[in-house]
Enzyme design. Structure first.
Site, PDB file in Angstrom:
ATOM      1  N   ASP A   2       0.880  -1.178   0.000  1.00  0.00           N
ATOM      2  CA  ASP A   2       0.000   0.000   0.000  1.00  0.00           C
ATOM      3  C   ASP A   2       0.915   1.225   0.000  1.00  0.00           C
ATOM      4  OD1 ASP A   2      -2.060   1.825   0.376  1.00  0.00           O
ATOM      5  OD2 ASP A   2      -2.262   1.401   2.529  1.00  0.00           O
TER       6      ASP A   2
HETATM    7  C1  SPV Z   1      -6.819   2.174   3.965  1.00  0.00           C
HETATM    8  O1  SPV Z   1      -7.691   1.372   4.278  1.00  0.00           O
HETATM    9  O2  SPV Z   1      -6.195   2.089   2.910  1.00  0.00           O
HETATM   10  C2  SPV Z   1      -6.478   3.261   4.851  1.00  0.00           C
HETATM   11  C3  SPV Z   1      -6.701   3.099   6.263  1.00  0.00           C
HETATM   12  O3  SPV Z   1      -5.967   4.228   4.385  1.00  0.00           O
HETATM   13  S1  SPV Z   1      -5.262   2.598   6.999  1.00  0.00           S
HETATM   14  O4  SPV Z   1      -4.763   1.441   6.323  1.00  0.00           O
HETATM   15  O5  SPV Z   1      -5.647   2.331   8.369  1.00  0.00           O
HETATM   16  O6  SPV Z   1      -4.309   3.678   6.926  1.00  0.00           O
HETATM   17 MG    MG Z   2      -5.310   4.003   2.446  1.00  0.00          MG
END
Ligand code: SPV
Ligand code: MG
Length: 554
Positions: free
Chosen positions: A54
């Protein structure tokens, strides 16, 4: 209703709304099914489902495509996680146009530098200068088309280890730039930071929280703190990943799926999520087939009078329910008909009627089947029939190509006939024999499209004088069936309580008796010759043959 309006209405409620993260249509559907107010198109979940970090590895288009997939699968609104806006203010303008046009209710952008990394990863949590992010918010708000579309500003100051003061100042600047709500994020394991932020914030705008690390607040606390949206951002995909991992491990360990079959979703559950029921209903209305005007009547009312060998297989079973290689005779025939787009299938039952079943059939119960015979049973279906009528004996198993070719016939009444009965050794019951105008067509080609009218059809014709055996399949044109009914009614009046053709009484008449009556009255009844591709299951030998033939009968 526009989904942005839906979301705004939800936010007007006197309680916080609950969102769950999703990454595709299926996870969104499960969110909706379980009653969540809206769905978070999570950057983390989408990246995880691609098995990439991510960290802005995926493009805006890839995220948008998933957001659309999510949004299209459900009726509840979607808030799309748009990371840092996929670039600078130019990228933000582009994303707002695209996401709003796609019907997404709201977008959320965060004040980190592009490319970002997930907030729970230590190090490299770099914040964008306030001015730069204010520019992004202004760019977003001035490029939305509808006033209802929402832009949520996500404050990452606490994630980046900055002061509470900076978090408040940033949030304030973003709201002044037009943000509709503030997402305040925290990676602490207790609620202290969030509680403090809320106290200082004093409800200057609605607040959004993502309590992945810290425990949940009570409803009462949420209200008091001005928190309007709670997002469980990634619990769906984490549940799925674990369940999938465990199931796959068991399958590999056992080299068998049997142990997990009862703990995984059933196929029916999956079909429901996919909207199969709705598709089926729509098919009924819109999926036109060449043969949808055909109504089939399968005659299955009579009590069998078979040889002992076969009767053993039929204890407490009507003949149509005879199992041949794992499927009932009726089910096989219904599937052949369905494969030709014929779905209007009536089965006239009587003997052990409660045992008769197949997918999609309509049952007509002839309670007086013992007083009557085939013609009487056939006429029980008359009031349901409006199109061409395909008449079919219940104990005949037939090849798809026979039906296909029969349906090409345009004559008012066509009987399917076979000359090979003379060679048959399986006989031993009364055959509906047929004499035709011309002798049998001397050809090995089946389905010869030659007219060859019936001169006589009866069980009383001497074998050596007969040209064909009627195999129990007949097609009526619309007019042909009307004529049949008309003549049936006339004969019923005329022959009530009298013998009729070969029958002792009109009530006991066979289908062949009625046809013969029509022919005697000058009616043209045509034939279609076949030499294979069907079998009547009347004796144990037939049954064995049918089992063997299944490989060739489709
Ligand atoms: C996501 O779900 O991609 C978010 C929330 O941004 S977190 O992963 O908690 O940052
Ligand atoms: Mg996110």
């Amino acid at each position: 209703m526009n989904k942005s309006v839906q979301l705004r209405n939800l936010l007007k409620q006197n309680k916080a709304i609950l969102l769950i993260g999703a990454h595709d249509g299926l996870s969104a559907k499960l969110a909706e099914k379980n009653g969540f107010d809206a769905v978070w198109a999570s950057g983390f979940e989408i990246a995880a489902s691609f098995a990439v970090p991510d960290a802005n590895i995926l493009t805006m288009s890839q995220n948008l495509e998933r957001a659309c997939e999510i949004n299209d699968a459900i009726d509840i609104p979607v808030i799309a996680d748009c990371d840092t806006g996929f670039g600078n203010s130019n990228n933000v303008i582009h994303l707002v146009k695209k996401y709003e046009a796609a019907g997404i209710a709201a977008v959320c952008i965060e004040d980190k530098k592009f490319p970002k990394v997930n907030s729970f990863i230590d190090g490299r949590q770099e914040l964008a200068p306030v001015a730069e992010f204010v520019g992004k918010i202004m760019a977003a708000k001035s490029n939305q088309v509808s006033d209802d579309f929402m832009v949520i500003a996500r404050v990452e100051a606490l994630i980046a280890g900055r002061s509470m003061n900076e978090a408040i100042e940033r949030a304030d600047a973003y709201v002044k730039a037009g943000a509709d709500a503030i997402l305040i994020h925290s990676k602490e394991r207790d609620q202290g930071e969030i509680v403090e932020f809320c106290k200082l914030w004093k409800k200057r705008s609605p607040l959004v929280i993502v309590p992945t690390k810290y425990p949940d607040f009570s409803e009462k606390d949420l209200k008091q703190m001005g928190i309007k949206v709670v997002i469980y951002a990634n619990h769906g995909i984490r549940a799925a990943a674990k369940a999938m991992d465990e199931a796959l491990a068991v399958i590999m360990r056992d080299r068998s799926k049997d142990k997990i079959e009862n703990s995984i979703a059933t196929m029916d559950f999956m079909f429901q999520l996919q909207g199969m029921d709705k598709m089926k209903q729509e098919e009924k209305v819109y999926l036109k087939t060449e043969h949808e005007d055909v109504d089939v009547v399968i005659l299955a009312a009579g009590k069998p009078n078979y040889q002992k060998g076969l009767m053993k297989l039929l204890v407490d079973l009507p003949p149509v329910m005879l199992d041949i290689n794992g499927k009932t005779l009726l089910q096989r025939n219904v599937e052949v008909l369905n494969s030709l787009g014929i779905n209007n299938i009536y089965v006239v039952t009587g003997y052990l009627e409660d045992r008769v079943d197949a997918k999609g059939i309509k049952k007509i119960i002839n309670r007086h089947f013992e007083q009557g015979y085939i013609l009487d049973s056939f006429m029980q279906a008359e009031r349901f029939l409006s199109g061409r009528v395909l008449f079919c004996y219940g104990d005949v198993m037939f090849d798809k190509s026979i039906i296909e070719n029969l349906l090409k016939r345009n004559e008012e009444i066509t009987l399917v006939v076979d000359p090979s009965f003379k060679k048959s050794t399986t006989g031993a019951h009364t055959l509906d024999l047929v004499r035709t105008k011309q002798a049998t067509v001397v050809s090995t080609r089946s389905f010869e499209k030659k007219s060859n009218p019936v001169v006589e059809i009866s069980t009383k014709i001497a074998m050596e004088k007969a040209d064909y055996e009627f195999i129990g399949l007949a097609l009526f044109s619309k007019t042909g069936f009307k004529d049949f009914v008309h003549q049936y009614q006339a004969a019923k009046l005329k022959y009530e309580n009298k013998s009729f053709q070969t029958a002792e009484s009109f009530k006991k008449a066979s289908f062949a008796d009625m046809l013969n009556e029509m022919i005697n009255n000058g009616y043209y009844v045509d034939t279609m010759e076949v030499r294979s591709g069907w079998i009547e299951v009347h004796t144990f030998e037939n049954y064995k043959l049918a089992s063997q033939m299944l490989e060739t009968i489709k």
